[in-house]
Design a protein around this motif. Structure first.
Motif, PDB file in Angstrom:
ATOM      1  N   ILE A  11       0.858  -1.604  -0.337  1.00  0.00           N
ATOM      2  CA  ILE A  11       0.141   0.125  -0.002  1.00  0.00           C
ATOM      3  C   ILE A  11       0.844   1.116  -0.251  1.00  0.00           C
ATOM      4  O   ILE A  11       1.676   1.231   1.222  1.00  0.00           O
ATOM      5  N   SER A  12       1.119   1.799  -1.069  1.00  0.00           N
ATOM      6  CA  SER A  12       1.926   2.777  -0.857  1.00  0.00           C
ATOM      7  C   SER A  12       0.935   4.273  -0.969  1.00  0.00           C
ATOM      8  O   SER A  12       1.592   5.506  -0.883  1.00  0.00           O
ATOM      9  N   ALA A  13      -0.233   4.693  -1.012  1.00  0.00           N
ATOM     10  CA  ALA A  13      -0.752   6.316  -1.420  1.00  0.00           C
ATOM     11  C   ALA A  13      -1.009   6.965  -0.321  1.00  0.00           C
ATOM     12  O   ALA A  13      -0.078   7.663   0.176  1.00  0.00           O
ATOM     13  N   GLY A  14      -0.689   6.447   0.921  1.00  0.00           N
ATOM     14  CA  GLY A  14      -0.722   6.645   2.216  1.00  0.00           C
ATOM     15  C   GLY A  14      -1.886   7.915   2.938  1.00  0.00           C
ATOM     16  O   GLY A  14      -2.364   8.443   1.746  1.00  0.00           O
ATOM     17  N   LEU A  15      -2.087   8.189   4.417  1.00  0.00           N
ATOM     18  CA  LEU A  15      -3.007   9.214   4.428  1.00  0.00           C
ATOM     19  C   LEU A  15      -4.429   8.550   3.767  1.00  0.00           C
ATOM     20  O   LEU A  15      -5.097   9.632   3.106  1.00  0.00           O
ATOM     21  N   ALA A  16      -4.729   7.300   3.489  1.00  0.00           N
ATOM     22  CA  ALA A  16      -5.728   6.568   3.790  1.00  0.00           C
ATOM     23  C   ALA A  16      -7.208   7.283   3.733  1.00  0.00           C
ATOM     24  O   ALA A  16      -6.786   6.332   4.951  1.00  0.00           O
ATOM     25  N   SER A  17      -8.507   7.722   3.298  1.00  0.00           N
ATOM     26  CA  SER A  17      -9.455   8.154   4.514  1.00  0.00           C
ATOM     27  C   SER A  17     -10.052   7.422   3.937  1.00  0.00           C
ATOM     28  O   SER A  17     -10.965   6.717   4.553  1.00  0.00           O
ATOM     29  N   GLY A  18     -10.308   6.468   3.497  1.00  0.00           N
ATOM     30  CA  GLY A  18     -11.173   4.769   3.286  1.00  0.00           C
ATOM     31  C   GLY A  18     -11.041   4.703   4.655  1.00  0.00           C
ATOM     32  O   GLY A  18     -11.794   2.869   4.379  1.00  0.00           O
ATOM     33  N   LEU A  19      -9.572   3.666   5.244  1.00  0.00           N
ATOM     34  CA  LEU A  19      -9.935   3.040   6.177  1.00  0.00           C
ATOM     35  C   LEU A  19     -10.036   3.539   7.619  1.00  0.00           C
ATOM     36  O   LEU A  19      -9.915   4.500   8.114  1.00  0.00           O
ATOM     37  N   ARG A  42       5.346  -4.132   7.686  1.00  0.00           N
ATOM     38  CA  ARG A  42       4.432  -5.219   8.092  1.00  0.00           C
ATOM     39  C   ARG A  42       2.962  -4.128   8.372  1.00  0.00           C
ATOM     40  O   ARG A  42       3.509  -3.877   9.560  1.00  0.00           O
ATOM     41  N   LEU A  43       2.512  -4.912   8.562  1.00  0.00           N
ATOM     42  CA  LEU A  43       1.047  -4.789   9.368  1.00  0.00           C
ATOM     43  C   LEU A  43       0.785  -5.886  10.215  1.00  0.00           C
ATOM     44  O   LEU A  43       0.922  -7.591  10.057  1.00  0.00           O
ATOM     45  N   TYR A  44       0.026  -5.478  11.587  1.00  0.00           N
ATOM     46  CA  TYR A  44      -0.289  -6.537  12.382  1.00  0.00           C
ATOM     47  C   TYR A  44      -2.098  -6.877  12.948  1.00  0.00           C
ATOM     48  O   TYR A  44      -1.997  -5.098  13.094  1.00  0.00           O
ATOM     49  N   ASP A  45      -2.634  -7.609  13.610  1.00  0.00           N
ATOM     50  CA  ASP A  45      -3.668  -7.154  13.942  1.00  0.00           C
ATOM     51  C   ASP A  45      -3.777  -7.827  15.318  1.00  0.00           C
ATOM     52  O   ASP A  45      -2.428  -7.077  15.937  1.00  0.00           O
ATOM     53  N   GLU A  46      -4.614  -6.962  16.065  1.00  0.00           N
ATOM     54  CA  GLU A  46      -4.675  -6.948  17.405  1.00  0.00           C
ATOM     55  C   GLU A  46      -4.231  -8.046  18.499  1.00  0.00           C
ATOM     56  O   GLU A  46      -3.935  -7.301  19.862  1.00  0.00           O
ATOM     57  N   ASN A  47      -3.756  -9.218  18.120  1.00  0.00           N
ATOM     58  CA  ASN A  47      -3.146 -10.301  18.423  1.00  0.00           C
ATOM     59  C   ASN A  47      -1.856 -10.626  17.553  1.00  0.00           C
ATOM     60  O   ASN A  47      -1.368 -11.415  18.637  1.00  0.00           O
ATOM     61  N   HIS A  82      -8.274  -3.546  12.016  1.00  0.00           N
ATOM     62  CA  HIS A  82      -7.511  -3.604  13.014  1.00  0.00           C
ATOM     63  C   HIS A  82      -6.501  -4.363  12.487  1.00  0.00           C
ATOM     64  O   HIS A  82      -5.168  -4.325  12.458  1.00  0.00           O
ATOM     65  N   GLU A  83      -5.566  -2.520  11.673  1.00  0.00           N
ATOM     66  CA  GLU A  83      -4.274  -3.076  11.429  1.00  0.00           C
ATOM     67  C   GLU A  83      -3.689  -2.425  11.750  1.00  0.00           C
ATOM     68  O   GLU A  83      -3.619  -0.568  12.503  1.00  0.00           O
ATOM     69  N   PHE A  84      -2.364  -2.768  12.664  1.00  0.00           N
ATOM     70  CA  PHE A  84      -1.011  -1.692  13.351  1.00  0.00           C
ATOM     71  C   PHE A  84       0.634  -2.018  12.493  1.00  0.00           C
ATOM     72  O   PHE A  84       0.493  -2.969  11.991  1.00  0.00           O
ATOM     73  N   VAL A  85       1.105  -0.894  12.560  1.00  0.00           N
ATOM     74  CA  VAL A  85       2.680  -0.948  12.773  1.00  0.00           C
ATOM     75  C   VAL A  85       3.298  -0.735  13.847  1.00  0.00           C
ATOM     76  O   VAL A  85       3.335  -0.192  14.700  1.00  0.00           O
ATOM     77  N   LYS A  86       4.250  -1.003  13.929  1.00  0.00           N
ATOM     78  CA  LYS A  86       5.059  -1.845  14.613  1.00  0.00           C
ATOM     79  C   LYS A  86       5.929  -0.096  14.895  1.00  0.00           C
ATOM     80  O   LYS A  86       6.075   0.277  13.817  1.00  0.00           O
ATOM     81  N   ALA A  87       6.042   0.759  15.620  1.00  0.00           N
ATOM     82  CA  ALA A  87       6.890   1.891  16.315  1.00  0.00           C
ATOM     83  C   ALA A  87       8.257   2.441  15.747  1.00  0.00           C
ATOM     84  O   ALA A  87       8.296   2.609  15.570  1.00  0.00           O
ATOM     85  N   GLU A  88       8.560   1.391  16.086  1.00  0.00           N
ATOM     86  CA  GLU A  88       9.716   1.003  15.292  1.00  0.00           C
ATOM     87  C   GLU A  88      10.072   0.830  13.931  1.00  0.00           C
ATOM     88  O   GLU A  88      11.641   1.312  13.989  1.00  0.00           O
ATOM     89  N   ASP A  89       9.292   0.988  13.546  1.00  0.00           N
ATOM     90  CA  ASP A  89       9.447   0.575  11.483  1.00  0.00           C
ATOM     91  C   ASP A  89       8.345   2.131  11.196  1.00  0.00           C
ATOM     92  O   ASP A  89       8.914   2.652  10.013  1.00  0.00           O
ATOM     93  N   VAL A  90       8.234   2.703  12.144  1.00  0.00           N
ATOM     94  CA  VAL A  90       8.005   4.872  11.590  1.00  0.00           C
ATOM     95  C   VAL A  90       8.156   5.304  12.430  1.00  0.00           C
ATOM     96  O   VAL A  90       8.716   5.030  13.688  1.00  0.00           O
ATOM     97  N   SER A  91       7.944   6.551  12.047  1.00  0.00           N
ATOM     98  CA  SER A  91       8.296   8.014  13.186  1.00  0.00           C
ATOM     99  C   SER A  91       6.827   8.508  13.195  1.00  0.00           C
ATOM    100  O   SER A  91       6.273   8.890  12.690  1.00  0.00           O
ATOM    101  N   PHE A  92       6.447   9.141  14.633  1.00  0.00           N
ATOM    102  CA  PHE A  92       5.137   9.517  14.747  1.00  0.00           C
ATOM    103  C   PHE A  92       5.556  11.506  14.900  1.00  0.00           C
ATOM    104  O   PHE A  92       6.424  11.633  15.507  1.00  0.00           O
ATOM    105  N   GLN A  93       4.560  11.454  14.377  1.00  0.00           N
ATOM    106  CA  GLN A  93       4.324  12.709  14.041  1.00  0.00           C
ATOM    107  C   GLN A  93       2.995  13.436  14.546  1.00  0.00           C
ATOM    108  O   GLN A  93       1.797  13.403  14.162  1.00  0.00           O
ATOM    109  N   HIS A  94       2.586  13.896  16.279  1.00  0.00           N
ATOM    110  CA  HIS A  94       1.233  14.296  15.989  1.00  0.00           C
ATOM    111  C   HIS A  94       1.141  15.698  15.290  1.00  0.00           C
ATOM    112  O   HIS A  94       1.880  16.539  15.618  1.00  0.00           O
TER     113      HIS A  94
END
Length: 447
Positions: A11-19, A42-47, A82-94
Motif C-alpha cells: 500500500i503506497s497511497a498514504g493518508l487513506a481516507s477509506g480506512l 509490515r501490518l499486524y492485527d490486535e493479536n 484492525h491493522e497496526f505497524v511496529k513503532a520501530e518501523d515508523v516515525s510518529f508526528q502528532h
C-alpha cells in the motif's frame, strides 16, 4: 511470505481516507497524529499476527489514533480498524503541519516534550524575546502548541505568533472609507467588532503596536480597543532602531545619518525651516527617485533625501504555507491573479474591483494565503528573499527600480511572462519581459 505477493499488495497511497477506525483498542492510549514509514512496514492485527498480504510502502504518511502494546510485537500504532505497524518501523508526528514564526515572551518559553497525549516540561527554556520557526501546531489543554525542533514544543502561554513592538505615538485616520475605520476588541484572528468607527482626519494616541501572525499591523488606542494600521498616518513618540527592524506592511524605516532639512516635496528647492537630527529613526510610506537621489516621504509628512539617510532592513517572517505544498501555494496565487485580468488600474486601489500595481499583489497573496505581504512596493521587496532575474520561478514578484525605492511590481508567471496592473488607462494584463521595460530584481515569497 511470497515476496511477489507482498509486492502486489504493497500500500503506497498514504493518508487513506477509506480506512475507517472504530473503538477497538488493545492496551491502547488514544493519540492523534501521523506515522511515516521508515521502510516497508509490515501490518499486524490486535493479536500480533502479521498480515500475509499487506504492507505499507516506505516513506508514506498514515493517520493513527492509538498507541498500543501488541503480543509478540511490542509498541505499535493503529493505521486501520484492525491493522497496526511496529513503532520501530515508523516515525510518529502528532499535530498539524504548519509553518511560521513564533515569538517568545519577556520570560522566555519553557520547552515541553510530547508523549502519549501529554506534554511534559523539560529543564530547558528558549531565550526571552527570541524568534523561532515552527513546523507543526497542536491544540491541547486549552493552549496552542508549536513544534520548534524535533519533539520540542512551546505553548501560547509563553509565546505568540504576533510581534509586540515598543512603540507609542499618534495615529491619524487617513484614506478610510467615508464611514470611517472600525474599532476592534482585540486584534488579528481573535478580534471582534465594537460597532464604533473613527472618522478620517481624527487623531488618536496609541500605547502599543503589534504585527499579527498574518503580517497585519495593529495599534492599541484603549484598554482593549485596537485599530488597523491600514488607514493610518503615524507620528511616533517612541520608536527606536530595534522597533524599526521589525517588518511593517505599511511603512519602511530610515536612520538619519546627518542633520538635514525636512523638505515639503521631493526636491532640494523645497527645504523648510524644520530639521531632522542625526540618529533620528523615521517611518516612510512612499519613495520617488530624482536623478541619483531617492526621496522618502515620512509618515507624518515631509520628505528626506537618501544623501542624508540610510535604510533599516526589516525582513518579513516567512509567509506560511498552512499545510499546502509550495507548488500548491504558487498555483493558488497564480489562479487568483488570473481571476483579476481585465479589471482597471486605479492609483492606490487595493481591490477587488480595481487595483494599482502593489494593491494587486497584496490582494492576490491575501486571497490565496490569508497573509499580508505589504501594502506598497518597498515592504513587498522584503516579504521574501531577493533573487536575480536569471533565477526567476513561477510565483515570484518582480520589481522595477532600485531596492528601497521600487516603483512597480508584478507577478512572474514563468516563460518570460508577468501579470500586472501597469498604469492609469490600462487594465490588469499579462505582459512579456522586454529589454525596453525590464524588471530590476525578483523576490521569492515562498521558501
Amino acid at each position: 511470505m511470497n515476496k511477489k505477493l507482498l509486492t502486489t499488495f504493497l500500500i503506497s497511497a498514504g493518508l487513506a481516507s477509506g480506512l475507517a477506525f472504530n473503538a477497538t483498542q488493545v492496551n491502547a492510549a488514544a493519540i492523534k497524529g501521523i506515522v511515516t514509514t521508515n521502510k516497508m512496514a509490515r501490518l499486524y492485527d490486535e493479536n500480533g499476527k502479521m498480515a500475509a498480504d499487506r504492507a505499507l510502502a516506505p516513506n508514506t504518511p498514515w493517520i493513527t489514533d492509538t498507541n498500543s502494546q501488541l503480543p509478540d510485537v511490542g509498541e505499535a500504532y493503529r493505521v486501520s480498524t484492525h491493522e497496526f505497524v511496529k513503532a520501530e518501523d515508523v516515525s510518529f508526528q502528532h499535530g498539524h503541519a504548519a509553518s511560521g514564526v513564533i515569538n517568545t515572551g519577556a520570560n522566555g518559553a519553557l520547552i515541553y516534550h510530547y508523549e502519549n497525549g501529554t506534554y511534559t516540561a523539560s529543564d530547558s527554556k528558549l531565550d526571552a524575546n527570541s524568534k523561532w520557526q515552527y513546523s507543526y501546531t497542536d491544540e491541547n489543554a486549552g493552549k496552542t502548541w508549536y513544534q520548534v525542533a524535533t519533539n520540542s514544543w512551546i505553548n501560547s502561554d509563553d509565546a505568540s505568533t504576533a510581534t509586540t513592538i515598543s512603540n507609542t505615538g499618534t495615529a491619524e485616520i487617513s484614506y478610510a472609507p467615508d464611514a470611517g475605520t472600525d474599532i476592534w476588541n482585540g486584534y488579528g484572528a481573535n478580534k471582534t467588532v465594537t460597532g464604533q468607527k473613527l472618522a478620517n482626519g481624527s487623531k488618536w494616541r496609541f500605547s502599543q503596536k503589534v504585527i499579527d501572525a498574518n503580517g497585519d499591523a495593529w495599534y492599541q488606542i484603549g484598554t482593549s480597543q485596537w485599530i488597523s494600521g491600514y488607514f493610518t498616518k503615524i507620528t511616533n513618540g517612541s520608536f527606536d532602531e530595534a522597533a524599526a527592524k521589525i517588518w511593517d506592511p505599511n511603512y519602511a524605516a530610515l536612520k538619519v545619518t546627518k542633520k538635514t532639512a525636512i523638505y515639503s516635496d521631493s526636491n532640494y528647492n523645497s527645504a523648510g525651516n524644520k530639521t531632522m537630527a542625526e540618529g533620528s529613526i523615521v517611518q516612510v510610506d512612499s519613495t520617488v527617485q530624482t536623478g541619483n537621489t531617492i526621496w522618502y516621504e515620512m509618515s507624518e509628512g515631509g520628505w528626506l533625501p537618501s544623501s542624508a539617510t540610510s535604510t533599516i532592513n526589516a525582513q518579513r517572517p516567512t509567509v506560511a504555507l498552512n499545510g499546502k505544498t509550495k507548488a500548491q501555494a504558487i498555483d493558488d496565487v497564480i489562479s487568483t491573479a488570473k481571476q483579476q485580468l481585465g479589471k482597471p488600474y486605479v492609483w492606490n486601489a487595493k481591490g477587488p474591483d480595481s487595483y494599482d500595481c502593489s494593491g494587486l499583489m497584496q490582494y492576490v497573496f491575501r486571497q490565496a494565503t490569508g497573509q499580508n505581504i505589504g501594502s506598497w512596493t518597498v515592504p513587498q521587496e522584503t516579504a521574501g528573499t531577493k533573487v536575480s532575474m536569471n533565477n526567476l520561478q513561477r510565483g515570484d514578484l518582480v520589481f522595477w527600480g532600485p531596492e528601497g525605492a521600487s516603483y512597480h511590481v508584478a507577478l512572474y508567471l514563468g516563460n518570460n511572462e508577468y501579470l500586472n496592473a501597469l498604469r492609469p488607462g490600462t487594465n490588469v494584463k499579462i505582459d512579456k519581459i522586454s529589454s525596453s521595460f525590464e524588471p530590476s530584481f525578483g523576490v521569492r515569497i515562498f521558501q
